[in-house]
Write a protein that holds these residues in place. Structure first.
Motif, mmCIF file in Angstrom:
data_model
loop_
_atom_site.group_PDB
_atom_site.id
_atom_site.type_symbol
_atom_site.label_atom_id
_atom_site.label_comp_id
_atom_site.label_asym_id
_atom_site.label_seq_id
_atom_site.Cartn_x
_atom_site.Cartn_y
_atom_site.Cartn_z
ATOM 1 N N UNK A 182 0.846 -1.191 0.000
ATOM 2 C CA UNK A 182 0.000 0.000 0.000
ATOM 3 C C UNK A 182 0.881 1.242 0.000
ATOM 4 N N UNK A 183 1.414 1.575 -1.178
ATOM 5 C CA UNK A 183 2.318 2.717 -1.251
ATOM 6 C C UNK A 183 1.606 4.012 -0.891
ATOM 7 N N UNK A 184 2.313 4.890 -0.214
ATOM 8 C CA UNK A 184 1.749 6.183 0.140
ATOM 9 C C UNK A 184 1.123 6.245 1.513
ATOM 10 N N UNK A 185 0.752 5.091 2.087
ATOM 11 C CA UNK A 185 0.078 5.103 3.385
ATOM 12 C C UNK A 185 0.969 5.658 4.483
ATOM 13 N N UNK A 186 2.290 5.457 4.354
ATOM 14 C CA UNK A 186 3.218 5.941 5.377
ATOM 15 C C UNK A 186 3.303 7.445 5.461
ATOM 16 N N UNK A 187 2.910 8.132 4.376
ATOM 17 C CA UNK A 187 2.902 9.594 4.395
ATOM 18 C C UNK A 187 1.520 10.134 4.040
ATOM 19 N N UNK A 188 0.494 9.318 4.375
ATOM 20 C CA UNK A 188 -0.902 9.749 4.302
ATOM 21 C C UNK A 188 -1.356 10.099 2.881
ATOM 22 N N UNK A 189 -0.928 9.300 1.918
ATOM 23 C CA UNK A 189 -1.351 9.457 0.529
ATOM 24 C C UNK A 189 -2.150 8.234 0.115
ATOM 25 N N UNK A 190 -3.115 8.437 -0.757
ATOM 26 C CA UNK A 190 -3.915 7.332 -1.264
ATOM 27 C C UNK A 190 -3.466 6.982 -2.675
ATOM 28 N N UNK A 191 -2.865 5.819 -2.800
ATOM 29 C CA UNK A 191 -2.411 5.317 -4.089
ATOM 30 C C UNK A 191 -2.912 3.885 -4.253
ATOM 31 N N UNK A 192 -3.002 3.375 -5.481
ATOM 32 C CA UNK A 192 -3.523 2.017 -5.685
ATOM 33 C C UNK A 192 -2.613 0.961 -5.069
ATOM 34 N N UNK A 193 -3.207 -0.091 -4.502
ATOM 35 C CA UNK A 193 -2.410 -1.193 -3.944
ATOM 36 C C UNK A 193 -1.659 -1.927 -5.044
ATOM 37 N N UNK A 194 -0.520 -2.530 -4.670
ATOM 38 C CA UNK A 194 0.352 -3.173 -5.653
ATOM 39 C C UNK A 194 0.730 -4.570 -5.191
ATOM 40 N N UNK A 195 0.383 -5.577 -5.975
ATOM 41 C CA UNK A 195 0.942 -6.902 -5.768
ATOM 42 C C UNK A 195 0.047 -7.940 -5.124
ATOM 43 N N UNK A 196 0.334 -9.191 -5.456
ATOM 44 C CA UNK A 196 -0.259 -10.335 -4.759
ATOM 45 C C UNK A 196 0.530 -10.618 -3.485
ATOM 46 N N UNK A 197 1.835 -10.333 -3.535
ATOM 47 C CA UNK A 197 2.696 -10.361 -2.360
ATOM 48 C C UNK A 197 3.597 -9.131 -2.450
ATOM 49 N N UNK A 198 4.308 -8.827 -1.379
ATOM 50 C CA UNK A 198 5.190 -7.668 -1.437
ATOM 51 C C UNK A 198 6.376 -7.808 -0.501
ATOM 52 N N UNK A 199 7.433 -7.066 -0.850
ATOM 53 C CA UNK A 199 8.618 -6.952 -0.002
ATOM 54 C C UNK A 199 8.846 -5.477 0.299
ATOM 55 N N UNK A 200 9.189 -5.183 1.542
ATOM 56 C CA UNK A 200 9.517 -3.805 1.914
ATOM 57 C C UNK A 200 10.790 -3.788 2.748
ATOM 58 N N UNK A 201 11.528 -2.705 2.613
ATOM 59 C CA UNK A 201 12.686 -2.471 3.459
ATOM 60 C C UNK A 201 12.411 -1.262 4.334
ATOM 61 N N UNK A 202 12.573 -1.410 5.639
ATOM 62 C CA UNK A 202 12.326 -0.292 6.562
ATOM 63 C C UNK A 202 13.596 0.556 6.616
ATOM 64 N N UNK A 203 13.535 1.735 6.008
ATOM 65 C CA UNK A 203 14.739 2.539 5.800
ATOM 66 C C UNK A 203 14.963 3.598 6.865
ATOM 67 N N UNK A 204 13.902 3.961 7.608
ATOM 68 C CA UNK A 204 14.068 4.994 8.629
ATOM 69 C C UNK A 204 12.849 5.015 9.545
ATOM 70 N N UNK A 205 12.860 5.945 10.488
ATOM 71 C CA UNK A 205 11.801 6.035 11.505
ATOM 72 C C UNK A 205 10.639 6.872 10.980
ATOM 73 N N UNK A 206 9.419 6.381 11.174
ATOM 74 C CA UNK A 206 8.228 7.097 10.737
ATOM 75 C C UNK A 206 7.512 7.778 11.884
#
Length: 201
Positions: free
Chosen positions: A132-156
């Motif tokens: 769910x890209x954009x959710x971390x900075x309160x943006x609404x963008x289309x969901x992506x993927x049947x599965x996903x990988x993320x890297x936690x790069x900094x503090x939110x």
């Protein structure tokens, strides 16, 4: 400047979350990816969508992964999102529309950076379901993927765009390297297993 917002951190208990310093990280990620790929149909086209922008240190994880994957010249998946040709907030919907118009029932793997708790910075997550890209900075963008990988790069949680600009590039590069090599190895092994089973039938 058009910055691509980051994904929200994954909270599901079922996801793999592992520090990039773990000596078993490659085998752990490959094993989890093989589990998820086993649910894909033999004839489903695998699509890797790397979300992010090269204009923000903290958010260049996706394009870095995409660029690394492109060097493998792997015929077993289609790749979207590199440093040269990124997938970001402006063209994400257009990219997804193009993918689903071109491929029937593709198996999509989403990749993005995200912000999280300080204790989780440097972790890589593999999870079922869409990114769910954009959710971390309160943006609404289309969901992506049947599965996903993320890297936690900094503090939110506070001044996210400033945090993104002040993220250590060395960490982002390290996370992208691990994700790219693990994903390539997993897809290669998954395809090899399918070939063996097909010959046995």
């Amino acid at each position: 400047m058009n910055l691509q917002p980051l994904a929200t951190p994954v909270k599901e208990l079922s996801c793999l979350k592992i520090p990039h310093t773990d000596p078993e990280i490659h085998s752990a990620i490959i094993h989890r990816l093989l589990f998820h790929l086993s649910k894909a149909g033999e004839k489903q086209q695998v699509i890797v969508v790397c979300v992010g922008t090269d204009r923000s240190t903290g958010d260049c994880l996706g394009p870095l992964v995409g660029t690394s994957l492109s060097r493998f010249n792997n015929p077993w998946f289609r790749l979207y999102g590199t440093l040269e040709d990124p997938v970001h907030a402006v063209n994400l919907q257009e990219t997804l529309t193009s993918i689903y118009a071109q491929y029937e029932n593709p198996f999509v793997i989403g990749i993005d950076a995200c912000l999280g708790q300080s204790s989780s910075v440097g972790c890589i997550q593999v999870a079922d379901g869409p990114l769910r890209p954009g959710a971390g900075v309160h943006k609404e963008l289309p969901p992506v993927g049947d599965i996903h990988l993320t890297g936690i790069v900094n503090v939110g949680g506070f001044m996210e765009y400033f945090v993104l600009q002040n993220t250590r590039l060395s960490l982002v590069v390290r996370l992208s390297d691990i994700i790219a090599h693990s994903l390539h190895s997993a897809i290669k092994e998954w395809k090899a297993r399918n070939s063996i089973f097909a010959r046995l039938d």
